[in-house]
Motif scaffolding. Structure first.
Motif, mmCIF file in Angstrom:
data_model
loop_
_atom_site.group_PDB
_atom_site.id
_atom_site.type_symbol
_atom_site.label_atom_id
_atom_site.label_comp_id
_atom_site.label_asym_id
_atom_site.label_seq_id
_atom_site.Cartn_x
_atom_site.Cartn_y
_atom_site.Cartn_z
ATOM 1 N N VAL A 107 77.084 -79.469 74.259
ATOM 2 C CA VAL A 107 78.325 -80.139 74.436
ATOM 3 C C VAL A 107 79.698 -79.442 73.853
ATOM 4 N N THR A 108 80.971 -79.937 74.194
ATOM 5 C CA THR A 108 81.967 -79.373 74.025
ATOM 6 C C THR A 108 83.130 -80.282 73.935
ATOM 7 N N SER A 109 84.235 -80.163 73.685
ATOM 8 C CA SER A 109 85.313 -80.904 73.254
ATOM 9 C C SER A 109 86.541 -80.336 74.051
ATOM 10 N N ASP A 110 87.561 -81.267 74.282
ATOM 11 C CA ASP A 110 88.770 -80.550 74.874
ATOM 12 C C ASP A 110 89.622 -79.809 73.891
ATOM 13 N N LEU A 111 88.902 -79.896 72.465
ATOM 14 C CA LEU A 111 89.547 -79.187 71.509
ATOM 15 C C LEU A 111 88.935 -77.500 71.617
ATOM 16 N N ASN A 112 87.722 -77.441 72.046
ATOM 17 C CA ASN A 112 87.116 -76.234 72.171
ATOM 18 C C ASN A 112 86.484 -75.734 73.642
ATOM 19 N N PRO A 113 87.607 -75.724 74.586
ATOM 20 C CA PRO A 113 87.154 -75.756 76.005
ATOM 21 C C PRO A 113 86.153 -74.523 76.211
ATOM 22 N N THR A 114 86.440 -73.423 75.324
ATOM 23 C CA THR A 114 85.682 -72.005 75.513
ATOM 24 C C THR A 114 84.328 -72.028 75.051
ATOM 25 N N GLU A 115 84.150 -72.952 74.248
ATOM 26 C CA GLU A 115 82.778 -72.909 73.420
ATOM 27 C C GLU A 115 81.878 -74.124 73.790
ATOM 28 N N MET A 116 80.595 -74.097 73.316
ATOM 29 C CA MET A 116 79.637 -75.131 73.618
ATOM 30 C C MET A 116 78.764 -75.074 72.281
ATOM 31 N N PHE A 117 78.304 -76.252 72.145
ATOM 32 C CA PHE A 117 77.518 -76.337 70.867
ATOM 33 C C PHE A 117 76.128 -77.108 71.334
ATOM 34 N N ILE A 118 75.031 -76.835 70.349
ATOM 35 C CA ILE A 118 73.813 -77.494 70.562
ATOM 36 C C ILE A 118 73.657 -78.945 70.240
ATOM 37 N N GLY A 119 73.717 -79.856 71.056
ATOM 38 C CA GLY A 119 73.598 -81.269 70.747
ATOM 39 C C GLY A 119 72.822 -81.558 69.922
ATOM 40 N N SER A 120 71.254 -81.219 69.942
ATOM 41 C CA SER A 120 70.341 -81.424 68.914
ATOM 42 C C SER A 120 70.797 -81.007 67.283
ATOM 43 N N GLU A 121 71.581 -80.152 67.381
ATOM 44 C CA GLU A 121 72.059 -79.680 66.027
ATOM 45 C C GLU A 121 73.058 -80.542 65.226
ATOM 46 N N LEU A 122 73.388 -81.587 66.111
ATOM 47 C CA LEU A 122 74.857 -82.186 65.655
ATOM 48 C C LEU A 122 74.690 -83.745 65.337
ATOM 49 N N GLU A 123 75.516 -84.147 64.533
ATOM 50 C CA GLU A 123 75.576 -85.656 64.342
ATOM 51 C C GLU A 123 76.820 -86.229 64.206
ATOM 52 N N PHE A 124 77.033 -87.501 64.054
ATOM 53 C CA PHE A 124 78.366 -87.905 63.621
ATOM 54 C C PHE A 124 77.854 -89.127 62.589
ATOM 55 N N ASN A 125 78.651 -89.284 61.581
ATOM 56 C CA ASN A 125 78.406 -90.349 60.616
ATOM 57 C C ASN A 125 79.548 -90.826 59.922
ATOM 58 N N ALA A 126 79.806 -92.210 60.201
ATOM 59 C CA ALA A 126 81.050 -92.920 59.847
ATOM 60 C C ALA A 126 81.469 -92.848 58.370
ATOM 61 N N MET A 127 79.985 -92.926 57.536
ATOM 62 C CA MET A 127 80.116 -92.812 56.266
ATOM 63 C C MET A 127 80.351 -91.503 55.400
ATOM 64 N N THR A 128 80.105 -90.432 56.400
ATOM 65 C CA THR A 128 80.506 -88.836 55.728
ATOM 66 C C THR A 128 81.742 -88.320 56.295
#
Length: 180
Positions: free
Chosen positions: A123-144
């Motif tokens: 995965v990547t974002s428009d904020l980091n167009p030259t990089e990518m990240f391993i999705g299984s290492e990531l999360e989103f948590n509204a309470m953190t």
């Protein structure tokens, strides 16, 4: 020369003359004033003592809450794997996260129940167009999210033990905020 105050005595300013018949006027009692003044001083010393003994306790609790908050920030903002962008990736836009953050209910929230594992593959974002990240290492948590320090990067997936630690730290922060 005639004086109208027949019983005037030097230094008494006519008190006997103005007193009703058969009564004498007593001088003001200074003991009553002293007792009231000593009572006021004792009260002020009690308040000052309470403040003196309470301030270190408040300081200690502020330090403990600050330590808990710093530890949460440290856990939530752990470094992630950065890879140069290559091949197919999922792009998140605009940015990784929407603006704002909810302040967690530190006394009741369980961050294990609010963990979102929405990233798959690379995965990547428009904020980091030259990089990518391993999705299984990531999360989103509204309470953190309240503690995210760099919102231009995704956040590392937390282990169960890390989330339990955050829950405990949240309880410390809740206890400190209730006391004062």
């Amino acid at each position: 020369m005639k004086i109208d105050q027949p019983n005037a005595v030097f230094g008494q300013r006519g008190r006997e003359a103005s007193a009703p018949a058969g009564r004498t006027v007593e001088p003001t009692r200074t003991i009553g004033h002293l007792v009231r003044l000593l009572g006021l001083v004792a009260f002020l010393l009690t308040v000052a003592g309470a403040v003196f003994w309470t301030l270190p306790g408040i300081e200690k609790m502020n330090l403990e809450a600050g330590r808990a908050e710093r530890r949460v920030v440290e856990i939530v903002n752990q470094p992630i794997t950065h890879l140069p962008r290559s091949g197919p990736v999922s792009v998140f836009a605009p940015g990784w996260f929407h603006p704002g953050a909810t302040t967690p209910d530190f006394n009741n929230v369980d961050v294990r129940s609010t963990q979102e594992l929405t990233y798959e593959g690379h995965v990547t974002s428009d904020l980091n167009p030259t990089e990518m990240f391993i999705g299984s290492e990531l999360e989103f948590n509204a309470m953190t999210k309240y503690f995210y320090t760099d919102r231009t990067l995704p956040k590392k997936r937390l282990s169960n033990s890390e989330m339990i630690e955050i829950n405990g730290l949240y309880r410390v922060m809740a206890a400190m905020s209730r006391r004062y």
